[in-house]
Scaffold this motif. Structure first.
Motif, PDB file in Angstrom:
ATOM      1  N   ARG A 136       0.836  -1.206   0.000  1.00  0.00           N
ATOM      2  CA  ARG A 136       0.000   0.000   0.000  1.00  0.00           C
ATOM      3  C   ARG A 136       0.871   1.257   0.000  1.00  0.00           C
ATOM      4  NH1 ARG A 136      -4.190  -0.276   4.618  1.00  0.00           N
ATOM      5  NH2 ARG A 136      -2.520   0.701   5.795  1.00  0.00           N
ATOM      6  N   LEU A 137       2.184   1.046  -0.062  1.00  0.00           N
ATOM      7  CA  LEU A 137       3.192   2.108  -0.090  1.00  0.00           C
ATOM      8  C   LEU A 137       3.375   2.775   1.266  1.00  0.00           C
ATOM      9  CD1 LEU A 137       2.408   3.780  -3.556  1.00  0.00           C
ATOM     10  CD2 LEU A 137       3.649   1.667  -3.049  1.00  0.00           C
ATOM     11  N   ASP A 138       2.883   2.146   2.326  1.00  0.00           N
ATOM     12  CA  ASP A 138       3.149   2.625   3.680  1.00  0.00           C
ATOM     13  C   ASP A 138       4.627   2.420   3.994  1.00  0.00           C
ATOM     14  OD1 ASP A 138       0.470   3.246   4.121  1.00  0.00           O
ATOM     15  OD2 ASP A 138       0.023   1.256   4.912  1.00  0.00           O
ATOM     16  N   THR A 139       5.245   3.406   4.616  1.00  0.00           N
ATOM     17  CA  THR A 139       6.657   3.312   4.982  1.00  0.00           C
ATOM     18  C   THR A 139       6.771   2.765   6.397  1.00  0.00           C
ATOM     19  OG1 THR A 139       7.201   5.195   3.559  1.00  0.00           O
ATOM     20  CG2 THR A 139       8.808   4.593   5.250  1.00  0.00           C
ATOM     21  N   LEU A 140       7.418   1.606   6.538  1.00  0.00           N
ATOM     22  CA  LEU A 140       7.585   0.970   7.837  1.00  0.00           C
ATOM     23  C   LEU A 140       8.898   1.345   8.498  1.00  0.00           C
ATOM     24  CD1 LEU A 140       6.367  -2.625   6.897  1.00  0.00           C
ATOM     25  CD2 LEU A 140       5.014  -0.744   7.845  1.00  0.00           C
ATOM     26  N   GLY A 141       9.860   1.773   7.695  1.00  0.00           N
ATOM     27  CA  GLY A 141      11.153   2.143   8.257  1.00  0.00           C
ATOM     28  C   GLY A 141      12.065   2.701   7.177  1.00  0.00           C
ATOM     29  N   GLY A 157       4.366  18.520   7.661  1.00  0.00           N
ATOM     30  CA  GLY A 157       4.647  17.394   8.536  1.00  0.00           C
ATOM     31  C   GLY A 157       4.253  16.081   7.881  1.00  0.00           C
ATOM     32  N   CYS A 158       4.958  14.997   8.222  1.00  0.00           N
ATOM     33  CA  CYS A 158       4.652  13.677   7.673  1.00  0.00           C
ATOM     34  C   CYS A 158       3.580  13.035   8.546  1.00  0.00           C
ATOM     35  CB  CYS A 158       5.907  12.813   7.638  1.00  0.00           C
ATOM     36  SG  CYS A 158       5.635  11.183   6.927  1.00  0.00           S
ATOM     37  N   LEU A 159       2.356  12.970   8.024  1.00  0.00           N
ATOM     38  CA  LEU A 159       1.233  12.462   8.805  1.00  0.00           C
ATOM     39  C   LEU A 159       0.916  10.996   8.504  1.00  0.00           C
ATOM     40  CD1 LEU A 159      -1.224  15.504   8.458  1.00  0.00           C
ATOM     41  CD2 LEU A 159       0.354  15.002  10.334  1.00  0.00           C
ATOM     42  N   TRP A 165       1.649   9.390  -0.429  1.00  0.00           N
ATOM     43  CA  TRP A 165       1.169  10.588   0.276  1.00  0.00           C
ATOM     44  C   TRP A 165       2.299  11.613   0.413  1.00  0.00           C
ATOM     45  CZ3 TRP A 165      -3.421  12.414   2.107  1.00  0.00           C
ATOM     46  CH2 TRP A 165      -4.520  11.539   2.139  1.00  0.00           C
ATOM     47  N   CYS A 166       3.487  11.141   0.783  1.00  0.00           N
ATOM     48  CA  CYS A 166       4.599  12.056   1.045  1.00  0.00           C
ATOM     49  C   CYS A 166       5.152  12.685  -0.226  1.00  0.00           C
ATOM     50  CB  CYS A 166       5.726  11.320   1.776  1.00  0.00           C
ATOM     51  SG  CYS A 166       5.359  10.967   3.498  1.00  0.00           S
ATOM     52  N   THR A 167       4.745  12.182  -1.370  1.00  0.00           N
ATOM     53  CA  THR A 167       5.181  12.769  -2.629  1.00  0.00           C
ATOM     54  C   THR A 167       4.108  13.661  -3.220  1.00  0.00           C
ATOM     55  OG1 THR A 167       6.533  10.807  -3.048  1.00  0.00           O
ATOM     56  CG2 THR A 167       6.131  12.271  -4.912  1.00  0.00           C
ATOM     57  N   ILE A 168       2.891  13.153  -3.295  1.00  0.00           N
ATOM     58  CA  ILE A 168       1.850  13.870  -4.022  1.00  0.00           C
ATOM     59  C   ILE A 168       1.285  15.055  -3.235  1.00  0.00           C
ATOM     60  CG2 ILE A 168      -0.267  12.660  -3.293  1.00  0.00           C
ATOM     61  CD1 ILE A 168      -0.804  12.334  -6.392  1.00  0.00           C
ATOM     62  N   THR A 169       1.468  15.062  -1.925  1.00  0.00           N
ATOM     63  CA  THR A 169       0.949  16.177  -1.124  1.00  0.00           C
ATOM     64  C   THR A 169       2.046  17.122  -0.636  1.00  0.00           C
ATOM     65  OG1 THR A 169       1.068  14.928   0.962  1.00  0.00           O
ATOM     66  CG2 THR A 169      -0.978  14.753  -0.303  1.00  0.00           C
ATOM     67  N   GLU A 170       3.300  16.828  -0.962  1.00  0.00           N
ATOM     68  CA  GLU A 170       4.413  17.640  -0.468  1.00  0.00           C
ATOM     69  C   GLU A 170       4.772  18.735  -1.471  1.00  0.00           C
ATOM     70  OE1 GLU A 170       6.898  19.620   1.268  1.00  0.00           O
ATOM     71  OE2 GLU A 170       6.181  17.908   2.461  1.00  0.00           O
ATOM     72  N   ALA A 185       3.058   8.837 -11.609  1.00  0.00           N
ATOM     73  CA  ALA A 185       2.265   7.915 -12.431  1.00  0.00           C
ATOM     74  C   ALA A 185       2.624   6.472 -12.124  1.00  0.00           C
ATOM     75  CB  ALA A 185       2.470   8.220 -13.911  1.00  0.00           C
ATOM     76  N   TYR A 186       3.917   6.192 -11.928  1.00  0.00           N
ATOM     77  CA  TYR A 186       4.340   4.830 -11.619  1.00  0.00           C
ATOM     78  C   TYR A 186       3.828   4.405 -10.245  1.00  0.00           C
ATOM     79  CZ  TYR A 186       7.262   0.835 -10.504  1.00  0.00           C
ATOM     80  OH  TYR A 186       7.702  -0.416 -10.116  1.00  0.00           O
ATOM     81  N   LEU A 187       3.948   5.273  -9.258  1.00  0.00           N
ATOM     82  CA  LEU A 187       3.494   4.928  -7.908  1.00  0.00           C
ATOM     83  C   LEU A 187       1.993   4.640  -7.885  1.00  0.00           C
ATOM     84  CD1 LEU A 187       5.468   7.497  -5.694  1.00  0.00           C
ATOM     85  CD2 LEU A 187       5.843   5.020  -5.869  1.00  0.00           C
ATOM     86  N   VAL A 188       1.213   5.445  -8.581  1.00  0.00           N
ATOM     87  CA  VAL A 188      -0.232   5.228  -8.622  1.00  0.00           C
ATOM     88  C   VAL A 188      -0.546   3.921  -9.347  1.00  0.00           C
ATOM     89  CG1 VAL A 188      -2.453   6.130  -9.418  1.00  0.00           C
ATOM     90  CG2 VAL A 188      -0.754   7.689  -8.449  1.00  0.00           C
TER      91      VAL A 188
END
Length: 282
Positions: A136-141, A157-159, A165-170, A185-188
């Motif tokens: 789901r592209l969640d960053t665990l570490g 802030g990284c929410l 999320w950290c790319t498209i909203t930053e 486009a690749y990430l989506v």
């Protein structure tokens, strides 16, 4: 909502996804691509439903119902015929089978338990920047090299602790990533590929709904129904102090943790190796 109604809702969503995917693939194929004359006046781009049905050897009513999201079944052979007619690549073909229910969907996973050894591997990849992430592209570490390289990334802030999320909203993302449009486009497309196996999972559905509501850019790309598989990719990073850096991005699957992987940034040239070393100075 009862378990039965949840399953029904997930099935309805799956059929709607299948219908939307078929429509977008049909719209991309021109008559000349499949040996049909181009001269007939058309109200919309792409093939007509009756042309797809004829070329794939299926009934028009059946195919129409499939594009309408009705509850009908499709055999592997018929799905393969549709994929061939619509000139799908291997990734799109697999996606079609998943959406059609020919591949079992994955239920909502229990809380992930990542062994300490995996985080030790992540740290040991230093000086290569690396992240541990989910499908789901969640960053665990992240390891120290990654943290140092992208130390000035966040203006907000990284929410969500999620790569998309950290790319498209930053706001800073376009300055850091010269190939931002291709990267997004690749990430989506990767997210959509992975989503097909989690249709109806409340956390996945909520994540996509929030992204769509927050980012019109995401919603527009998501509607294109594009899918992608993991591959070696180039990623250019415009470091604010050091300038352009060229990396090869590699995904390493963690076999005993389903849908968990490590993303590794490897410098693509000697100059980037040198610049990467300088991120640890001063």
């Amino acid at each position: 909502m009862t378990e039965t109604s949840e399953r029904g809702a997930a099935e309805g969503t799956r059929r709607a996804e299948l219908a939307a995917f078929l429509k977008t693939r049909r719209a991309k194929i021109q008559p000349g691509d499949v040996g049909l004359p181009d001269g007939v006046r058309r109200r919309a781009a792409g093939l007509r439903r009756e042309e797809v049905a004829q070329l794939a050897g299926v009934g028009l009513s059946w195919y129409t119902w499939l594009e309408q999201g009705r509850a009908i079944n499709a055999s592997t052979q018929v799905l393969d015929a549709l994929a061939t007619t619509l000139r799908m690549d291997p990734v799109e073909r697999e996606h079609l089978h998943v959406l059609a229910g020919a591949v079992p969907l994955r239920g909502q996973a229990d809380d992930l338990v990542i062994p300490d050894a995996v985080f030790a591997i992540l740290r040991s990849l230093d000086p290569l920047p690396a992240t541990l992430a989910t499908s789901r592209l969640d960053t665990l570490g992240t390891n120290e090299a990654f943290q140092v390289l992208f130390a000035g990334w966040h203006d907000l802030g990284c929410l969500h602790h999620n790569g998309l999320w950290c790319t498209i909203t930053e706001p800073n993302a376009r300055r850091w990533l010269p190939d931002y449009d291709d990267d997004i486009a690749y990430l989506v497309a990767r997210l959509r590929s992975n989503y097909a196996r989690h249709i109806g999972d409340p956390e996945w559905e909520a994540n996509i709904a929030r992204l769509s509501a927050t980012s019109p850019e995401f919603a527009k790309i998501w509607a294109r129904q594009e899918v992608a598989e993991p591959c070696l990719r180039s990623r250019r990073v415009m470091h604010p102090d050091l300038g352009l850096m060229n990396f090869t991005l590699t995904q390493l699957d963690v076999a005993f943790c389903p849908e968990v992987y490590i993303n590794v940034y490897t410098p693509s040239d000697a100059e980037t190796w040198a610049l990467l070393a300088r991120t640890r100075q001063g």
